[in-house]
Motif scaffolding. Structure first.
Motif, mmCIF file in Angstrom:
data_model
loop_
_atom_site.group_PDB
_atom_site.id
_atom_site.type_symbol
_atom_site.label_atom_id
_atom_site.label_comp_id
_atom_site.label_asym_id
_atom_site.label_seq_id
_atom_site.Cartn_x
_atom_site.Cartn_y
_atom_site.Cartn_z
ATOM 1 N N ILE A 102 0.699 37.504 45.382
ATOM 2 C CA ILE A 102 -0.605 38.287 45.845
ATOM 3 C C ILE A 102 -0.258 38.306 47.477
ATOM 4 O O ILE A 102 -0.420 37.506 48.107
ATOM 5 N N ALA A 103 -0.065 39.465 47.876
ATOM 6 C CA ALA A 103 -0.138 39.755 49.332
ATOM 7 C C ALA A 103 -1.532 39.640 50.162
ATOM 8 O O ALA A 103 -2.620 40.244 49.386
ATOM 9 N N VAL A 104 -1.932 38.947 50.887
ATOM 10 C CA VAL A 104 -2.953 38.556 51.810
ATOM 11 C C VAL A 104 -2.944 38.785 53.052
ATOM 12 O O VAL A 104 -1.979 38.615 53.515
ATOM 13 N N LYS A 105 -4.028 39.399 53.724
ATOM 14 C CA LYS A 105 -3.855 39.331 55.270
ATOM 15 C C LYS A 105 -4.153 37.990 55.937
ATOM 16 O O LYS A 105 -3.674 37.506 57.084
ATOM 17 N N SER A 106 -4.883 37.045 55.253
ATOM 18 C CA SER A 106 -5.183 35.631 55.788
ATOM 19 C C SER A 106 -5.279 34.620 54.949
ATOM 20 O O SER A 106 -6.073 34.846 53.800
ATOM 21 N N LEU A 107 -4.388 33.448 54.710
ATOM 22 C CA LEU A 107 -4.487 32.482 53.888
ATOM 23 C C LEU A 107 -5.643 31.635 54.435
ATOM 24 O O LEU A 107 -6.206 31.075 53.375
ATOM 25 N N GLU A 108 -6.168 31.643 55.508
ATOM 26 C CA GLU A 108 -7.237 30.729 55.772
ATOM 27 C C GLU A 108 -8.370 31.264 55.202
ATOM 28 O O GLU A 108 -9.295 30.739 54.669
ATOM 29 N N GLN A 168 5.735 43.258 61.611
ATOM 30 C CA GLN A 168 6.716 44.290 60.990
ATOM 31 C C GLN A 168 7.392 43.943 59.737
ATOM 32 O O GLN A 168 8.200 44.434 59.188
ATOM 33 N N GLY A 169 6.788 42.516 59.177
ATOM 34 C CA GLY A 169 7.338 42.138 57.892
ATOM 35 C C GLY A 169 7.038 42.801 56.640
ATOM 36 O O GLY A 169 6.180 43.513 56.775
ATOM 37 N N VAL A 170 7.734 42.532 55.739
ATOM 38 C CA VAL A 170 7.674 43.172 54.364
ATOM 39 C C VAL A 170 6.247 43.046 53.847
ATOM 40 O O VAL A 170 5.773 44.048 53.495
ATOM 41 N N ILE A 171 5.438 41.947 53.968
ATOM 42 C CA ILE A 171 4.268 41.685 53.437
ATOM 43 C C ILE A 171 3.341 42.554 54.533
ATOM 44 O O ILE A 171 2.226 43.215 53.745
ATOM 45 N N ALA A 172 3.426 42.342 55.650
ATOM 46 C CA ALA A 172 2.574 43.252 56.642
ATOM 47 C C ALA A 172 2.720 44.721 56.337
ATOM 48 O O ALA A 172 1.741 45.376 56.169
ATOM 49 N N ARG A 173 3.812 45.207 56.154
ATOM 50 C CA ARG A 173 4.072 46.641 55.798
ATOM 51 C C ARG A 173 3.680 46.991 54.391
ATOM 52 O O ARG A 173 2.961 47.939 54.109
#
Length: 136
Positions: free
Chosen positions: A9-15, A61-66
């Motif tokens: 699951i792609a998330v913006k923030s683990l925190e 620019q990483g895969v998850i950010a994109r």
């Protein structure tokens, strides 16, 4: 393919996301790890025989950010455990699937991994995972 190893699951923030998933799954995060080659930080949760893996980009620019920029947070991939990733990659190549990496590469949680192109799997990014024997 033996079982669903994990759902990514792609998330913006683990925190922000770790406490949310701890409450949702009623279990603590048992491991966090950075995979430098993939430009992600991961967090793992046990969910029965499978796991949930949260993925946070370490690079804009990483895969998850994109992925998040294009589709938003949410399910990124489904991973299947395999006994022999090399044999499974050969079998899938012969069956006409496109592999995103020609050889397995180190992934999180002591695994060798390979991804299949989603255009050949009805839009689902599929990961193959094989535990590296003798290491933890």
């Amino acid at each position: 393919m033996n079982k669903i190893e994990h759902i990514g699951i792609a998330v913006k923030s683990l925190e922000t996301s770790i406490p949310l998933y701890e409450a949702l799954l009623n279990t603590p995060c048992y491991k966090t790890e950075e995979v430098i080659t993939e430009k992600v930080r991961t967090a793992f949760f046990a969910a029965g025989e499978s796991k949930i893996e949260l993925l946070e980009s370490t690079d804009p620019q990483g895969v998850i950010a994109r992925y998040i920029e294009k589709k938003g947070e949410g399910m990124h991939h489904i991973a299947f455990a395999v006994e022999d990733i090399y044999a499974e990659m050969d079998r899938l190549r012969a069956a006409g699937f496109e592999l995103l990496n020609p050889e397995p590469k180190p992934g999180a949680d002591n695994k060798l991994v390979c991804f299949l192109h989603p255009k050949g799997t009805t839009g689902v990014l599929v990961e193959l995972c094989m535990e590296v024997k003798g290491e933890k």
